[in-house]
Design a protein around this motif. Structure first.
Motif, PDB file in Angstrom:
ATOM      1  N   ALA A   1       0.834  -1.197   0.000  1.00 34.64           N
ATOM      2  CA  ALA A   1       0.000   0.000   0.000  1.00 34.64           C
ATOM      3  C   ALA A   1       0.868   1.246   0.000  1.00 34.64           C
ATOM      4  O   ALA A   1       1.987   1.247   0.510  1.00 34.64           O
ATOM      5  N   SER A   2       0.331   2.315  -0.594  1.00 37.17           N
ATOM      6  CA  SER A   2       1.099   3.543  -0.724  1.00 37.17           C
ATOM      7  C   SER A   2       0.207   4.760  -0.525  1.00 37.17           C
ATOM      8  O   SER A   2      -0.985   4.637  -0.253  1.00 37.17           O
ATOM      9  N   ILE A   3       0.777   5.923  -0.717  1.00 36.14           N
ATOM     10  CA  ILE A   3       0.126   7.210  -0.510  1.00 36.14           C
ATOM     11  C   ILE A   3      -1.129   7.365  -1.380  1.00 36.14           C
ATOM     12  O   ILE A   3      -1.210   6.784  -2.457  1.00 36.14           O
ATOM     13  N   HIS A   4      -2.088   8.124  -0.901  1.00 33.83           N
ATOM     14  CA  HIS A   4      -3.308   8.475  -1.622  1.00 33.83           C
ATOM     15  C   HIS A   4      -4.142   7.255  -2.014  1.00 33.83           C
ATOM     16  O   HIS A   4      -4.804   7.251  -3.044  1.00 33.83           O
ATOM     17  N   GLY A   5      -4.086   6.199  -1.210  1.00 34.68           N
ATOM     18  CA  GLY A   5      -4.867   5.003  -1.495  1.00 34.68           C
ATOM     19  C   GLY A   5      -4.326   4.180  -2.643  1.00 34.68           C
ATOM     20  O   GLY A   5      -5.014   3.319  -3.171  1.00 34.68           O
ATOM     21  N   GLY A   6      -3.093   4.429  -3.024  1.00 39.74           N
ATOM     22  CA  GLY A   6      -2.495   3.710  -4.142  1.00 39.74           C
ATOM     23  C   GLY A   6      -1.708   2.492  -3.696  1.00 39.74           C
ATOM     24  O   GLY A   6      -1.724   2.102  -2.530  1.00 39.74           O
ATOM     25  N   GLU A   7      -1.011   1.909  -4.670  1.00 36.38           N
ATOM     26  CA  GLU A   7      -0.166   0.748  -4.416  1.00 36.38           C
ATOM     27  C   GLU A   7       1.170   0.980  -5.122  1.00 36.38           C
ATOM     28  O   GLU A   7       1.214   1.557  -6.208  1.00 36.38           O
ATOM     29  N   THR A   8       2.253   0.529  -4.493  1.00 37.92           N
ATOM     30  CA  THR A   8       3.590   0.705  -5.053  1.00 37.92           C
ATOM     31  C   THR A   8       4.298  -0.632  -5.136  1.00 37.92           C
ATOM     32  O   THR A   8       4.122  -1.487  -4.281  1.00 37.92           O
ATOM     33  N   ALA A   9       5.115  -0.781  -6.180  1.00 37.04           N
ATOM     34  CA  ALA A   9       5.977  -1.949  -6.323  1.00 37.04           C
ATOM     35  C   ALA A   9       7.380  -1.458  -6.628  1.00 37.04           C
ATOM     36  O   ALA A   9       7.556  -0.531  -7.422  1.00 37.04           O
ATOM     37  N   HIS A  10       8.360  -2.041  -5.989  1.00 38.84           N
ATOM     38  CA  HIS A  10       9.771  -1.738  -6.263  1.00 38.84           C
ATOM     39  C   HIS A  10      10.313  -2.857  -7.140  1.00 38.84           C
ATOM     40  O   HIS A  10      10.302  -4.023  -6.742  1.00 38.84           O
ATOM     41  N   VAL A  11      10.802  -2.503  -8.346  1.00 40.04           N
ATOM     42  CA  VAL A  11      11.262  -3.482  -9.325  1.00 40.04           C
ATOM     43  C   VAL A  11      12.661  -3.093  -9.766  1.00 40.04           C
ATOM     44  O   VAL A  11      12.887  -1.965 -10.216  1.00 40.04           O
ATOM     45  N   GLY A  12      13.615  -4.014  -9.631  1.00 43.13           N
ATOM     46  CA  GLY A  12      14.976  -3.705 -10.049  1.00 43.13           C
ATOM     47  C   GLY A  12      15.959  -4.746  -9.567  1.00 43.13           C
ATOM     48  O   GLY A  12      15.639  -5.921  -9.450  1.00 43.13           O
ATOM     49  N   GLY A  13      17.158  -4.268  -9.273  1.00 46.04           N
ATOM     50  CA  GLY A  13      18.230  -5.130  -8.801  1.00 46.04           C
ATOM     51  C   GLY A  13      18.545  -4.842  -7.347  1.00 46.04           C
ATOM     52  O   GLY A  13      17.813  -4.114  -6.667  1.00 46.04           O
ATOM     53  N   PRO A  14      19.676  -5.353  -6.860  1.00 48.20           N
ATOM     54  CA  PRO A  14      20.008  -5.203  -5.448  1.00 48.20           C
ATOM     55  C   PRO A  14      20.371  -3.776  -5.041  1.00 48.20           C
ATOM     56  O   PRO A  14      20.237  -3.420  -3.876  1.00 48.20           O
ATOM     57  N   GLU A  15      20.804  -2.944  -5.970  1.00 47.97           N
ATOM     58  CA  GLU A  15      21.264  -1.605  -5.599  1.00 47.97           C
ATOM     59  C   GLU A  15      20.384  -0.474  -6.092  1.00 47.97           C
ATOM     60  O   GLU A  15      20.476   0.639  -5.587  1.00 47.97           O
ATOM     61  N   SER A  16      19.529  -0.723  -7.089  1.00 48.43           N
ATOM     62  CA  SER A  16      18.660   0.335  -7.593  1.00 48.43           C
ATOM     63  C   SER A  16      17.391  -0.282  -8.163  1.00 48.43           C
ATOM     64  O   SER A  16      17.349  -1.473  -8.464  1.00 48.43           O
ATOM     65  N   TYR A  17      16.356   0.552  -8.291  1.00 49.25           N
ATOM     66  CA  TYR A  17      15.066   0.032  -8.744  1.00 49.25           C
ATOM     67  C   TYR A  17      14.190   1.164  -9.255  1.00 49.25           C
ATOM     68  O   TYR A  17      14.473   2.354  -9.033  1.00 49.25           O
ATOM     69  N   LEU A  18      13.115   0.796  -9.940  1.00 50.19           N
ATOM     70  CA  LEU A  18      12.043   1.725 -10.247  1.00 50.19           C
ATOM     71  C   LEU A  18      10.935   1.474  -9.249  1.00 50.19           C
ATOM     72  O   LEU A  18      10.548   0.323  -9.020  1.00 50.19           O
ATOM     73  N   ALA A  19      10.445   2.535  -8.640  1.00 52.37           N
ATOM     74  CA  ALA A  19       9.268   2.450  -7.790  1.00 52.37           C
ATOM     75  C   ALA A  19       8.079   2.736  -8.705  1.00 52.37           C
ATOM     76  O   ALA A  19       7.988   3.815  -9.295  1.00 52.37           O
ATOM     77  N   LEU A  20       7.213   1.762  -8.867  1.00 58.24           N
ATOM     78  CA  LEU A  20       6.042   1.902  -9.720  1.00 58.24           C
ATOM     79  C   LEU A  20       4.843   2.178  -8.836  1.00 58.24           C
ATOM     80  O   LEU A  20       4.515   1.379  -7.958  1.00 58.24           O
TER      81      LEU A  20
END
Length: 126
Positions: A35-54
């Motif tokens: 769960a994330s801000i404003h009633g949304g949902e977030t996923a972190h996708v990437g490798g061990p050191e960096s990622y995109l937060a969707l």
């Protein structure tokens, strides 16, 4: 110590589709989802050191703007890959259109937009 980019946060319309695309194209894995801000949902996708937060907002009727015309907007995400041709084929397999191909010193590149209009630059220095 030199600073390192940890993540960039993007808003998407379909988390599952975006996660699957990033895994298929770049081998990036789901690190976290919740769960994330404003009633949304977030996923972190990437490798061990960096990622995109969707981030997916619960209200998908929000207005869309071209980020190239918004100060502070995201212009594109650049990703370096070992096999440019293989990634380009996978982009096509997802029904997305590679464009703006260029060979330049020291590498090659192309661009594509995902279903939400997020532009990616895919680069190979091989």
């Amino acid at each position: 110590m030199t600073a390192q980019l940890e993540h960039v946060n993007l808003t998407v319309s379909d988390l599952d589709r975006a996660i699957a695309l990033l895994d298929d194209l770049f081998g990036w894995k789901l690190r976290w989802r919740g769960a994330s801000i404003h009633g949304g949902e977030t996923a972190h996708v990437g490798g061990p050191e960096s990622y995109l937060a969707l981030y997916r907002h619960h209200d998908q009727e929000a207005a869309r703007q071209s980020t190239y015309h918004v100060t502070g907007g995201l212009n594109h995400v650049g990703v370096v890959v070992a096999d440019l041709d293989a990634v380009e084929q996978r982009v096509k397999d997802h029904g997305l259109e590679p464009r703006s191909h260029a060979d330049y010193e020291p590498g090659r590149r192309f661009y594509f937009e995902d279903w939400d209009g997020v532009e990616f630059e895919v680069i190979s220095y091989a």
